[in-house]
Design an enzyme around this catalytic site. Structure first.
Site, mmCIF file in Angstrom:
data_model
loop_
_atom_site.group_PDB
_atom_site.id
_atom_site.type_symbol
_atom_site.label_atom_id
_atom_site.label_comp_id
_atom_site.label_asym_id
_atom_site.label_seq_id
_atom_site.Cartn_x
_atom_site.Cartn_y
_atom_site.Cartn_z
ATOM 1 N N CYS A 20 31.162 29.067 41.970
ATOM 2 C CA CYS A 20 30.923 27.853 42.728
ATOM 3 C C CYS A 20 31.689 27.805 44.043
ATOM 4 O O CYS A 20 32.746 28.395 44.183
ATOM 5 C CB CYS A 20 31.363 26.614 41.933
ATOM 6 S SG CYS A 20 30.423 26.356 40.446
ATOM 7 N N GLY A 42 27.810 31.010 45.301
ATOM 8 C CA GLY A 42 26.859 30.566 44.290
ATOM 9 C C GLY A 42 25.488 30.421 44.900
ATOM 10 O O GLY A 42 25.347 29.796 45.958
ATOM 11 N N ASN A 56 34.758 23.675 41.013
ATOM 12 C CA ASN A 56 34.815 25.137 41.038
ATOM 13 C C ASN A 56 35.876 25.545 40.020
ATOM 14 O O ASN A 56 37.030 25.145 40.141
ATOM 15 C CB ASN A 56 35.207 25.612 42.445
ATOM 16 C CG ASN A 56 35.385 27.120 42.548
ATOM 17 O OD1 ASN A 56 36.050 27.602 43.449
ATOM 18 N ND2 ASN A 56 34.785 27.866 41.647
ATOM 19 N N GLY A 57 35.475 26.321 39.022
ATOM 20 C CA GLY A 57 36.425 26.747 38.001
ATOM 21 C C GLY A 57 35.804 26.637 36.624
ATOM 22 O O GLY A 57 34.587 26.515 36.488
ATOM 23 N N CYS A 116 43.651 33.433 41.709
ATOM 24 C CA CYS A 116 42.746 34.521 41.287
ATOM 25 C C CYS A 116 42.803 35.667 42.296
ATOM 26 O O CYS A 116 42.329 35.538 43.431
ATOM 27 C CB CYS A 116 41.318 33.984 41.207
ATOM 28 S SG CYS A 116 40.103 35.278 40.953
ATOM 29 N N TYR A 169 37.239 40.735 46.036
ATOM 30 C CA TYR A 169 35.794 40.734 46.213
ATOM 31 C C TYR A 169 35.164 39.403 46.608
ATOM 32 O O TYR A 169 34.317 39.350 47.501
ATOM 33 C CB TYR A 169 35.126 41.240 44.924
ATOM 34 C CG TYR A 169 33.628 41.103 44.898
ATOM 35 C CD1 TYR A 169 32.823 41.837 45.767
ATOM 36 C CD2 TYR A 169 33.005 40.228 44.015
ATOM 37 C CE1 TYR A 169 31.437 41.711 45.751
ATOM 38 C CE2 TYR A 169 31.623 40.103 43.990
ATOM 39 C CZ TYR A 169 30.846 40.837 44.861
ATOM 40 O OH TYR A 169 29.489 40.705 44.843
ATOM 41 N N CYS A 198 42.174 39.958 34.410
ATOM 42 C CA CYS A 198 41.050 40.867 34.145
ATOM 43 C C CYS A 198 41.475 42.336 34.245
ATOM 44 O O CYS A 198 40.733 43.221 33.832
ATOM 45 C CB CYS A 198 39.847 40.547 35.037
ATOM 46 S SG CYS A 198 40.234 40.263 36.735
HETATM 47 S S1 SF4 Z 1 40.914 36.790 35.146
HETATM 48 FE FE1 SF4 Z 1 40.450 37.951 37.039
HETATM 49 S S2 SF4 Z 1 38.649 36.934 37.902
HETATM 50 FE FE2 SF4 Z 1 39.550 35.498 36.412
HETATM 51 S S3 SF4 Z 1 40.955 34.198 37.575
HETATM 52 FE FE3 SF4 Z 1 42.177 35.887 36.790
HETATM 53 S S4 SF4 Z 1 42.106 37.448 38.433
HETATM 54 FE FE4 SF4 Z 1 40.463 35.981 38.827
#
Ligand code: SF4
Length: 467
Positions: free
Chosen positions: A8, A34, A108-109, A242, A248, A442
């Site tokens: 979003c 989005g 957003n989230g 994030c 990206y 991630c």
């Molecule tokens: S898990 Fe990865 S994509 Fe999700 S908020 Fe954390 S850094 Fe960003």
């Protein structure tokens, strides 16, 4: 393409005679966040009205529609569905009328306790109209006995856990809230006397607004008839911006979490060249995602940067596939190799990530078929090994090739002569001095905010890919 997807983008403006039009333009700049649905709500000081549609911003609004959205303040949203199925009913802004008056919300989230809150609300008689996690906030708001809309927002948002950059519009106020971890970006700008809040600074640039500052994690920013005010009602928490915004999601012309995305991404490329050098003749980005990192890689390695893959920017959602099989058709409709650059050359292909590996495999094959003598794949972040629960669309862990395969197995699968990823240390050094304030879940599988057990099923491993 095989990518994580941001879900979003949000935009809000207060105190401008062209509020709806500027929101439209702001959303246009945020379209990359989005593409499934879009909406704008405005307030004329007495009533709110909303227009929502499926599809791109430019296709969803015309001049009569914008003209009908009267008023000096507005909020807008572009959405790619994560929590809640896709569809107009889940499009935002969501507008309700309740004891506190009309209110529109853009989010957003992702709320990690949305299901739990929803079950509690349903058991007490609430009727939901959407499957989106955002609607639970409105139910909590409507039930709040707080004396003012601002306090009711704070009371309802205090019960949410996870990632939220929120923009609310009431008849006479714009209210922005960022979660205490600051997962997703949210920034403040000014255009003359008007105030703006939005996901990325590229939306400010398009409307010639001035960037003021980011909302702080846990901040509630309110603009109304008495001017602006800022409060911090939530207990402080560890920052978890994030890091994938820098890898990206965000546009390279934006500043996110206080840093130029282009500069950070280019630095990832420089560090990648230092950590994972390649004996090669030319550096070729996978467009558009690999362009900044490839620039840094070429700069640090001394190799020439050439656009050996050209992206078709006009690919529609649906197109008529050929009856006869055409080699690499799926990827070729989006990317085409430039033979004069690739033929007989040892190529370093730079991209920002490998998620399932399927697209990388097709691109490597396509570059080889165009005559490259060697293909060395370089990725400007570590292997993605765990899903995101904070508002990013990711496959479950069993589908993440980085979670189920060694780097050598991935290299074989994608068919590259060599494969190198930027290390986690390189990534964190690349974002600069505030490295402690980022979420890297991630890449590590270590999560700053716990998620429900039902979600943990996504962490299971599945059988490995076969050739
Ligand atoms: S898990 Fe990865 S994509 Fe999700 S908020 Fe954390 S850094 Fe960003």
């Amino acid at each position: 393409m095989d990518k994580f997807r941001e879900e979003c983008g949000v935009f809000g403006i207060f105190g401008h005679s062209e509020a709806a039009n500027l929101t439209y333009l702001g959303l246009y700049a945020l379209q990359h966040r989005g593409q499934e649905s879009v909406g704008i709500a405005t307030s004329d000081g007495a009533r709110l009205q909303v227009h929502k549609a499926m599809g791109y911003v430019a296709d969803s609004f015309d001049e009569p529609t914008i003209a009908r959205l009267a008023g000096m303040s507005a909020v807008g949203h572009v959405r790619y569905s994560t929590a809640g199925e896709s569809g107009l009913k889940n499009a935002q802004p969501i507008l309700i009328d309740c004891a506190h008056g009309e209110i529109a919300i853009c989010h957003n989230g992702n709320l990690v306790n949305a299901q739990e809150l929803r079950e509690m609300l349903v058991s007490q008689g609430s009727i939901f109209q959407t499957t989106s996690d955002t609607e639970v906030l409105l139910h909590l708001y409507a039930r709040s006995k707080a004396p003012t809309p601002e306090q009711a927002i704070i009371e309802s948002v205090s019960q949410a856990q996870g990632a939220f950059s929120l923009v609310f519009l009431t008849k006479d106020r714009l209210i922005a809230v960022r979660d205490p971890h600051g997962f997703r970006p949210l920034t403040i700008g000014r255009l003359g006397d008007a105030y703006i809040v939005c996901s990325e600074t590229c939306a400010l640039d398009l409307i010639d607004a001035e960037w003021v500052r980011d909302l702080e994690p846990g901040e509630v920013f309110i603009v109304g008839p008495d001017g602006e005010k800022s409060i911090h009602p939530f207990p402080p928490a560890r920052s978890a911006h994030c890091i994938f915004e820098h890898v990206y999601f965000a546009r390279p012309d934006s500043y996110v979490f206080g840093r130029s995305v282009n500069e950070v991404r280019t630095e990832f490329g420089r560090r990648l060249a230092a950590e994972q050098p390649a004996q090669a003749d030319v550096v070729v980005p996978v467009p558009d995602s690999g362009v900044c990192a490839a620039t840094g890689f070429a700069e640090a390695s001394g190799l020439p940067l050439r656009m050996g893959l050209i992206r078709n920017h006009y690919v529609g959602r649906t197109f008529i596939e050929p009856h006869q099989s055409i080699r690499h058709f799926g990827v070729r409709v989006k990317l085409n190799p430039v033979k004069s650059i690739l033929q007989g050359r040892r190529v370093v292909l730079v991209d920002d990530s490998i998620v399932r590996g399927t697209t990388s495999r097709k691109i490597v094959r396509m570059v080889r078929a165009a005559g490259a003598s060697e293909v060395h794949m370089r990725i400007s972040c570590p292997p993605t090994i765990s899903p995101c629960y904070y508002g990013v669309d990711t496959p479950k862990r069993s589908e993440l090739i980085g979670a189920t395969h060694s780097i050598e197995e991935i290299r074989k699968y994608i068919g590259a002569d060599s494969l190198g990823y930027l290390s986690l240390e390189g990534l964190l050094t690349g974002v600069g001095p505030s490295r402690q304030s980022y979420c890297t879940s991630c890449y590590t599988g270590q999560y700053p905010v716990a998620f429900p057990r039902s979600e943990a099923a996504h962490l299971q491993l599945a059988l490995k890919l076969v050739e």
